[in-house]
Every structure is written in C-alpha cells, then in structure tokens.
Design an enzyme around this catalytic site. Structure first.
Site, short mmCIF file in Angstrom:
data_model
loop_
_atom_site.label_atom_id
_atom_site.label_comp_id
_atom_site.label_asym_id
_atom_site.label_seq_id
_atom_site.Cartn_x
_atom_site.Cartn_y
_atom_site.Cartn_z
N GLY A 120 39.50 44.08 38.30
CA GLY A 120 39.72 43.40 37.03
C GLY A 120 40.69 42.25 37.14
N ASP A 121 41.93 42.54 37.53
CA ASP A 121 42.97 41.51 37.57
C ASP A 121 42.64 40.38 38.54
OD1 ASP A 121 44.54 42.75 35.72
OD2 ASP A 121 46.03 43.50 37.11
N PHE A 122 42.30 40.72 39.76
CA PHE A 122 42.21 39.70 40.80
C PHE A 122 40.79 39.13 40.97
CE2 PHE A 122 46.17 41.82 41.71
CZ PHE A 122 47.01 40.75 41.95
#
Length: 383
Positions: free
Chosen positions: A159-161
């Site tokens: 999700g984040d990266f």
C-alpha cells in the site's frame, strides 16, 4: 553519454509526511530532481528527521498555520515544478492552499501530486487508516496468506510504497510528459486503494481462470504449489526459495534434490501437491542453506537462498536504483552507504542553499528566520 540525470532541473517541493509521500520524493530525487522538503518546526533541532527517506533532499522549516510562512511557501510554489501533498483530503484547502483555486492559478505549470490512503470520493475518505486498511478495502489483502489462515499483510510494502509512493511518482512523471505538450500543469490524484488494486491486476483477472481461481493460499503462486514455495533448511531459521514452474526447471530441481521423477507423485495432479510438499520439506531439511547453494548455484532449477537484509548489509551488498538509465543515469547512493542508512536529513538542512540555487534568494532579503521557521520577509526585494 549525457552527464545529467533525467529529472535534472525539476524543482520539487515535498510537504513532510509519512512513508508514501517521502518515497515519491525520494524517487524523484534519486533520478535528479531537486527536492526541497517542508518540515515542521523540529522539537529537537540536534536530531535528524525520523523519516529516513530523505536521500538527496534538502529541508526548510515552515509553520503553515502562520500566514508569513504560508506566503513564503506560495512564493516558492509560484516558481516550482512539482508539489507533493501527503495530507488527508481537505487539509491544503483549509490552509488556503487549494491546488485548483490557488496554486494552479498562481502557477499554471505546477504539478500537484496528491497522495491519500483511501479514495478521495469513496466511503472511507474521511477516516484515518494505514497500509493494512487500504489494501483491505481494495480487495488485495483478502488474496494474501496461507490456506485456511487469516489474511496476511506484507508489511507496508504493497500500500504505502508500491501502490502509494511509486504510483504517485508514475503520475507525476506522466504529468511532466503531458506538460511538455500542453505547457500546463495539473493535479495528480493517487491513492493506495486504487494503486494496490492496480498492482493486483494479474491475480484479480486470474480469478476468472484456473490460474488463480482457488481459495487463498491454494493457487499456483500464493503458496499453494509445492514447487513455488519456501523451505526451511538444516540450519534452523534459514530458507530456500523454489520457483520451478516450467517442466524443464522442475527436472533440474528434482536433479538437485536427488529425486527421480518416476519415484515421486506427479506434479500435474493437484491432489499430489500435499505429498510433494512433504517430500520437499523433508529433503531440504537434510542440508544447510549453504550446502543447497553449492548444489543449485548456476543451474536452472529456479532454487535460491532466502537472503536476509542483515547478512546482505554485512557482506557489502550494493543497493542500487530501481532502474538504470544508461544515457542519463540517476544519482548514486552507494558511496555514503545511504542504501542502508537512509538520508539522515536534519530539519532545515540545506534548504537555504536550495532557495539560493533555485531563485537566487538569500535570508534577510526575500525571507527571514523566526525561531527556526522561515517566513516571508516584510521588506527588501520582492519575491
């Protein structure tokens, strides 16, 4: 060969945030953009920022609730190329920094990369969340994990990266290409729900075919297949990865394991997979990881050691950029070991030099320092 990096000359302003926004800025900086990070007033100026994604960046401290700092930011953005906005929906608008009503009117060439977790127009848009929540509502988390076990989140990588920072970086690059043709900037809206869902295109579409139509953990590539899995070796806690999907690679795997094809269950019958897994599990436990490396290195068995970050760092393994552009290479980060340690940027570090390089501005003329926070100068030269 050209000497400059592909994004040389691109001026990026990054509003300090958590992982995905700084990662998008890191990608831009690694490929030559000049990235100025906007930090809040640090509580302890002697310590570097907790964020390690600061390689090749510089920093100034602004209090965006202070009109003088906000005016200075507006003056910077009036001449910048890119702004990275990592905030929840509505934050910039409440600060009087609406991308469409304020920023793009002041600088029509500006590209505003906006990064949110949930969709801006979706059910969860006003809720707090983290990586695990974004990939949960995207449908991706439900596909990850072992059979008959709960869904398993792969850290905050998906999700984040990947679905967040890397997809936002892609959007900014597309907007830069578009600007070459139109002369106009635009708002780039990225979110981790759509980003992670897009990355899962192959398994999602595969659910309509035998490629991925079994329950979680029972498919070819998600842990269900015994010849696409990991196995513990004799030295406890060490593992070997096996990806021998094609028949010729499978033959090489069996040869390395000392197994004969006609003496074990056939791999094409899924009912035989549990028995095959048991055989492979027992065989890999008979030798250490190093011993298996000696057997499989240089072969086409698709069998490799599961190397750990600590041992890679200790061995001097060189972390490299994701893509190597031979003609216009990105910036190296191997000399100072930044691939392992991060940027170590102090709030306010290097920012004044960046403003001098970008615009020729100097403190005391275009801006002043008020208790560690930069503000627009009341007198002197106009911005």
């Amino acid at each position: 060969m050209w000497s400059s990096s592909p994004l040389n000359g691109v001026k990026v302003v990054e509003l300090a945030g958590l992982a995905p926004g700084p990662f998008a800025g890191l990608l831009l900086a690694d490929y030559g953009a000049s990235v100025l990070r906007i930090d809040r007033l640090p509580g302890q100026t002697t310590a570097p920022a907790a964020d390690k994604l600061t390689r090749h960046k510089s920093s100034i401290c602004l209090d965006l609730k202070d009109s003088r700092s906000r005016d200075l930011l507006l003056s910077i953005l009036a001449k910048a190329d890119v702004l990275i906005d990592p905030f929840r929906p509505g934050v910039l608008e409440r600060l009087g920094l609406s991308p469409t009503d304020v920023l793009l009117k002041a600088n029509p060439r500006l590209i505003v990369g906006r990064m949110t977790g949930f969709r801006r127009d979706g059910k969860y848009k006003d809720m707090a969340g983290h990586d695990i929540n974004y990939i949960a509502v995207s449908g991706v988390l439900s596909m990850l994990g072992r059979s008959n076990d709960r869904p398993y989140s792969p850290g905050n990588l998906l999700g984040d990266f990947a679905g967040g920072g890397a997809i936002c970086f892609l959007g900014i690059l597309l907007a830069l290409i578009s600007r070459q043709a139109t002369g106009k900037g635009q708002v780039v809206e990225a979110n981790m729900v759509d980003g992670s869902a897009y990355l899962a295109t192959m398994p999602r579409l595969g659910m309509k075919s035998p490629t991925w139509n079994e329950p979680r953990g029972e498919n070819l590539l998600d842990g269900g297949c015994p010849f696409y899995d990991t196995y513990e070796t004799k030295d406890a806690g060490k593992y070997f990865a096996v990806g021998a999907l094609e028949p010729q690679f499978y033959v090489a795997l069996l040869h390395g394991l000392g197994l004969k094809k006609d003496e074990i269950p056939g791999r094409d019958d899924r009912d035989n997979w549990p028995a095959l897994r048991e055989i492979f599990t027992k065989r890999f436990k008979e030798k250490t990881r190093a011993e298996w490396e000696a057997i499989f290195d240089g072969t086409d068995a698709c069998a490799t050691p599961v190397l750990e970050q600590a041992e890679l760092e200790a061995s001097g393994h060189e972390q490299r950029l994701a893509v190597d552009l031979v003609g216009t290479p990105g910036k190296s980060f191997t000399a100072d070991n930044a691939g392992w340690t991060g940027g170590g940027l102090f709030p306010g570090d290097g920012g004044e030099a960046t403003l001098k390089e970008w615009f020729g501005w100097t403190k005391g003329r275009e801006y002043d320092d008020s208790k560690g926070v930069l503000v627009k100068s009341k007198g002197g030269s106009r911005l």
